[in-house]
Write a protein that holds these residues in place. Structure first.
Motif, short mmCIF file in Angstrom:
data_model
loop_
_atom_site.label_atom_id
_atom_site.label_comp_id
_atom_site.label_asym_id
_atom_site.label_seq_id
_atom_site.Cartn_x
_atom_site.Cartn_y
_atom_site.Cartn_z
N ASN A 1 -4.85 34.49 9.84
CA ASN A 1 -4.74 33.71 11.06
C ASN A 1 -5.92 32.76 11.27
O ASN A 1 -5.83 31.85 12.10
N VAL A 2 -7.00 32.96 10.54
CA VAL A 2 -8.12 32.02 10.61
C VAL A 2 -7.78 30.76 9.81
O VAL A 2 -8.05 29.64 10.25
N LYS A 3 -7.16 30.96 8.65
CA LYS A 3 -6.79 29.83 7.80
C LYS A 3 -5.42 29.27 8.13
O LYS A 3 -4.96 28.31 7.51
N ASN A 4 -4.72 29.92 9.09
CA ASN A 4 -3.35 29.48 9.44
C ASN A 4 -2.45 29.44 8.20
O ASN A 4 -1.71 28.47 7.99
N THR A 5 -2.53 30.50 7.42
CA THR A 5 -1.80 30.53 6.16
C THR A 5 -1.13 31.89 5.98
O THR A 5 -1.71 32.92 6.34
N VAL A 6 0.08 31.86 5.43
CA VAL A 6 0.74 33.08 5.01
C VAL A 6 0.97 33.02 3.50
O VAL A 6 1.03 31.92 2.92
N TYR A 7 1.09 34.18 2.91
CA TYR A 7 1.22 34.27 1.47
C TYR A 7 2.39 35.19 1.11
O TYR A 7 2.75 36.08 1.87
N LEU A 8 2.93 34.94 -0.06
CA LEU A 8 3.91 35.86 -0.62
C LEU A 8 3.52 36.12 -2.07
O LEU A 8 3.67 35.23 -2.93
N GLN A 9 2.99 37.30 -2.31
CA GLN A 9 2.64 37.70 -3.67
C GLN A 9 3.89 38.30 -4.30
O GLN A 9 4.44 39.29 -3.79
N MET A 10 4.33 37.71 -5.39
CA MET A 10 5.57 38.14 -6.04
C MET A 10 5.24 38.68 -7.43
O MET A 10 4.73 37.94 -8.28
N ASN A 11 5.49 39.95 -7.63
CA ASN A 11 5.21 40.62 -8.89
C ASN A 11 6.50 41.08 -9.54
O ASN A 11 7.54 41.19 -8.88
N SER A 12 6.42 41.38 -10.83
CA SER A 12 7.58 41.88 -11.58
C SER A 12 8.80 41.01 -11.32
O SER A 12 9.89 41.51 -11.02
N LEU A 13 8.62 39.73 -11.45
CA LEU A 13 9.69 38.79 -11.13
C LEU A 13 10.87 38.94 -12.09
O LEU A 13 10.70 39.25 -13.27
N LYS A 14 12.05 38.71 -11.53
CA LYS A 14 13.29 38.82 -12.26
C LYS A 14 14.03 37.48 -12.23
O LYS A 14 13.83 36.69 -11.29
N PRO A 15 14.89 37.22 -13.20
CA PRO A 15 15.65 35.96 -13.16
C PRO A 15 16.43 35.77 -11.86
O PRO A 15 16.57 34.64 -11.38
N GLU A 16 16.89 36.86 -11.26
CA GLU A 16 17.63 36.75 -10.00
C GLU A 16 16.75 36.38 -8.81
O GLU A 16 17.26 36.16 -7.71
N ASP A 17 15.43 36.32 -9.01
CA ASP A 17 14.54 35.83 -7.95
C ASP A 17 14.47 34.30 -7.94
O ASP A 17 13.85 33.72 -7.05
N THR A 18 15.07 33.67 -8.92
CA THR A 18 15.07 32.22 -8.99
C THR A 18 15.73 31.62 -7.76
O THR A 18 16.88 31.97 -7.42
N ALA A 19 15.01 30.74 -7.07
CA ALA A 19 15.51 30.14 -5.83
C ALA A 19 14.48 29.16 -5.30
O ALA A 19 13.35 29.11 -5.79
N VAL A 20 14.88 28.41 -4.30
CA VAL A 20 13.92 27.66 -3.49
C VAL A 20 13.46 28.59 -2.38
O VAL A 20 14.29 29.18 -1.67
#
Length: 122
Positions: free
Chosen positions: A74-93
């Motif tokens: 909240n200080v940097k006004n930023t959110v993150y999404l750490q994505m591990n063990s990615l799979k082909p079905e995670d492909t998306a916008v």
């Protein structure tokens, strides 16, 4: 008014990791529940993860539990999404969202980012 700008998307092999970032403008950022959604070709946009504004509680769609981690600064006004063990079905916008509300099983969003492409090759 909140403006959202995502970054961090790209091409990765299955099993790899990526971290998405979403920078938000607006003084009320810290008061919003924030979220990530995604849309694959030919499919509807779907919920991925959400983080509460106050106590940092999170929830995730079942298909990413144990693999994705959402966090916020909240200080940097930023959110993150750490994505591990990615799979082909995670492909998306992947879209960042602000003021995410759940009502009767449906998500409502006040502000959207422009999206960032994530492609996972097999």
């Amino acid at each position: 008014q909140v403006q959202l700008v995502e970054s961090g998307g790209g091409l990765v092999q299955a099993g790899g990791s990526l971290r998405l970032s979403c920078a938000a403008s607006g003084r009320t950022f810290s008061s919003y529940h924030m979220g990530w959604f995604r849309q694959a070709p030919g499919k509807e946009r779907e919920f991925v993860a959400r983080i509460w504004w106050s106590d940092r509680n999170t929830d995730y769609t079942d298909s990413v539990k144990g693999r994705f981690i959402m966090s916020r600064d909240n200080v940097k006004n930023t959110v993150y999404l750490q994505m591990n063990s990615l799979k082909p079905e995670d492909t998306a916008v992947y879209y960042c969202a602000a003021d995410v509300r759940l009502n009767s099983g449906k998500y409502y969003v006040s502000y959207w980012g422009q999206g960032t492409q994530v492609t996972v090759s097999s």
